[in-house]
Design a protein around this motif. Structure first.
Motif, short mmCIF file in Angstrom:
data_model
loop_
_atom_site.label_atom_id
_atom_site.label_comp_id
_atom_site.label_asym_id
_atom_site.label_seq_id
_atom_site.Cartn_x
_atom_site.Cartn_y
_atom_site.Cartn_z
N GLY A 1 0.81 -1.21 0.00
CA GLY A 1 0.00 0.00 0.00
C GLY A 1 0.85 1.26 0.00
O GLY A 1 0.41 2.32 -0.44
N ASP B 1 -6.35 0.89 -4.35
CA ASP B 1 -7.24 1.50 -3.34
C ASP B 1 -7.91 2.77 -3.86
O ASP B 1 -9.08 3.02 -3.57
CB ASP B 1 -6.46 1.79 -2.05
N ASP C 1 -9.90 -7.23 -6.90
CA ASP C 1 -9.48 -8.58 -7.25
C ASP C 1 -10.71 -9.48 -7.43
O ASP C 1 -10.86 -10.21 -8.43
CB ASP C 1 -8.58 -9.11 -6.12
N ASN D 1 -2.78 -10.45 -4.96
CA ASN D 1 -3.71 -10.28 -6.08
C ASN D 1 -3.67 -11.47 -7.04
O ASN D 1 -2.60 -11.83 -7.55
CB ASN D 1 -3.36 -8.98 -6.83
N ASP E 1 0.43 -7.43 5.57
CA ASP E 1 1.24 -7.21 6.77
C ASP E 1 0.99 -8.27 7.85
O ASP E 1 -0.15 -8.58 8.17
CB ASP E 1 0.96 -5.81 7.32
O1 KG4 Z 1 1.75 -4.95 2.54
P1 KG4 Z 1 0.43 -4.45 2.97
O2 KG4 Z 1 -0.47 -5.32 3.78
O3 KG4 Z 1 0.58 -3.10 3.79
C1 KG4 Z 1 1.54 -2.14 3.48
O4 KG4 Z 1 2.71 -2.33 3.91
O5 KG4 Z 1 1.16 -1.20 2.77
O6 KG4 Z 1 -0.32 -3.97 1.63
C2 KG4 Z 1 -1.60 -3.42 1.67
C3 KG4 Z 1 -2.03 -3.14 0.24
C4 KG4 Z 1 -3.35 -2.36 0.15
O7 KG4 Z 1 -3.18 -1.33 -0.79
C5 KG4 Z 1 -4.34 -3.41 -0.36
O8 KG4 Z 1 -5.40 -2.88 -1.12
C6 KG4 Z 1 -3.43 -4.26 -1.21
O9 KG4 Z 1 -2.24 -4.38 -0.47
N1 KG4 Z 1 -3.99 -5.60 -1.44
C7 KG4 Z 1 -4.40 -6.03 -2.65
C8 KG4 Z 1 -4.92 -7.35 -2.46
N2 KG4 Z 1 -4.79 -7.66 -1.14
C9 KG4 Z 1 -4.22 -6.57 -0.53
N3 KG4 Z 1 -4.37 -5.43 -3.86
C10 KG4 Z 1 -4.87 -6.13 -4.90
N4 KG4 Z 1 -5.39 -7.38 -4.79
C11 KG4 Z 1 -5.42 -8.02 -3.61
N5 KG4 Z 1 -5.93 -9.24 -3.53
#
Ligand code: KG4
Ligand code: ZN
Length: 333
Positions: A136, A166, A183, A274, A302
């Protein structure tokens, strides 16, 4: 034998995990749903929720791992990058725990930990490998030479890939975080229904802000002509946007593989959950002759298991932090 307690609190997940001799025995994640109605993470609310969740998460992690807290040999925590107030909660807890138990403290870089999540389970990637870390807050192409020897080859110049998901979701009226919803809807849609522009960014860097703007204008324009447009075409828009984000990411990964001659590739971070990206990477890997590593879903977004495994390797290397260590909102791999 070594028992590591891992603590993650960089954004909106409060997480605690126990790693025994390099094997994850528990990984407790407390999600903060409070942010949903605000359309994004509200930093102060995140800090408060971490404050409430951290002790129960740690107690549950210790309980599930069937150990006693006195058996823990070291505590590893996310020092950064992330939201400063959120990081402070995890850092303060970890310091107090280390002091009270008289055990070493281990600082972990969150972006390195996303990559090291690949070492939680077999088969593990071979060094050197290329890792596309997409979350994110970050979008990075990293050449991973060893556990803590990583070179940043490229990164986003503006929005992260997760932000692109997002923000698109927000434009479509979907709640935060929109990535998982896009997704899901994309699976029902046609990825060639709409064509969104591909940015022309030199080298191995990325850009997603132009895509976001073009999606906004596209939706506004179509809705003027047909107020029901979003309702009728939600799944096709999701599939088309997702396909464009995936192609931007994989084109740069392909370029990096060609430039470095490294054919072991991996993805990490929340966006690596994703399904469009995972499937497209597997296909591309077959075509290009790569050895592809994709983490299990629970280790993409995370979690503290990745912090604990990074802590395990630092513990083996004897790399400990002092009690004066301060969190870092920004910290490169
Ligand atoms: O790594 P993470 O949990 O937190 C950060 O370190 O930012 O990533 C969160 C991001 C969010 O933008 C969320 O929408 C995205 O990962 N995300 C996805 C999916 N699962 C989580 N984006 C697209 N498809 C998914 N299935
Ligand atoms: Zn993350």
């Amino acid at each position: 034998m070594s028992i590591i307690l891992g603590i993650e609190s960089s954004c909106d997940e409060t997480s605690a995990a126990i790693c025994i001799d390099g094997k994850i025995r528990s990984n407790i994640i407390a999600n903060q749903t409070i942010h949903e109605k605000f359309g994004g993470v509200v930093p102060e609310l995140a800090s408060r929720a971490h404050q409430q969740n951290i002790i129960p998460a740690v107690q549950q992690a210790i309980g599930e791992a069937k150990i006693h807290k006195n058996e823990i040999d070291a505590v590893a925590f996310t020092r950064g990058p992330g939201l400063l107030g959120a990081l402070l909660v995890g850092a303060s807890f970890a310091k107090a725990f280390a002091l009270a138990q008289d055990i070493p403290l281990i600082e972990v870089n969150h972006m390195q930990a996303h990559i090291l999540a690949h070492f939680i389970e077999e088969p593990v990637p071979r060094f050197p490998f290329l890792c596309l870390t997409v979350s994110g807050g970050h979008t990075q192409l990293v050449l991973v030479r060893d556990y803590f020897n990583m070179e940043l080859l490229g990164q986003t110049l503006d929005d992260a890939a997760g932000e692109a998901f997002d923000k698109t979701a927000k434009i479509l009226g979907l709640p935060y975080p929109g990535g998982p919803l896009i997704d899901r809807y994309a699976k029902e849609g046609n990825a060639t229904a709409f064509e969104f522009p591909k940015p022309q960014i030199p080298g191995l860097n990325f850009s997603f802000s132009g895509l976001k703007t073009s999606i906004l204008y596209f939706v506004q324009q179509r809705e003027r002509a047909d107020p029901q447009f979003l309702l009728k075409h939600r799944d096709d828009i999701c599939a088309s946007v997702q396909s464009r984000i995936v192609s931007i990411l994989l084109d740069k990964l392909t370029q990096a593989a060609r430039e470095t001659g490294v054919h072991d590739v991996a993805i990490a971070g929340g966006v690596s959950a994703n399904s469009g990206l995972r499937n497209a990477l597997l296909q591309l890997g077959e075509k290009e002759g790569w050895r592809v590593s994709i983490p299990r879903f629970e280790y993409c977004t995370d979690n503290a298991a990745m912090i604990a495994i990074a802590g395990h390797y630092k513990y083996l290397a004897g790399e400990f932090a002092g009690q004066d260590v301060a969190p870092l909102a920004r910290w490169s791999v």
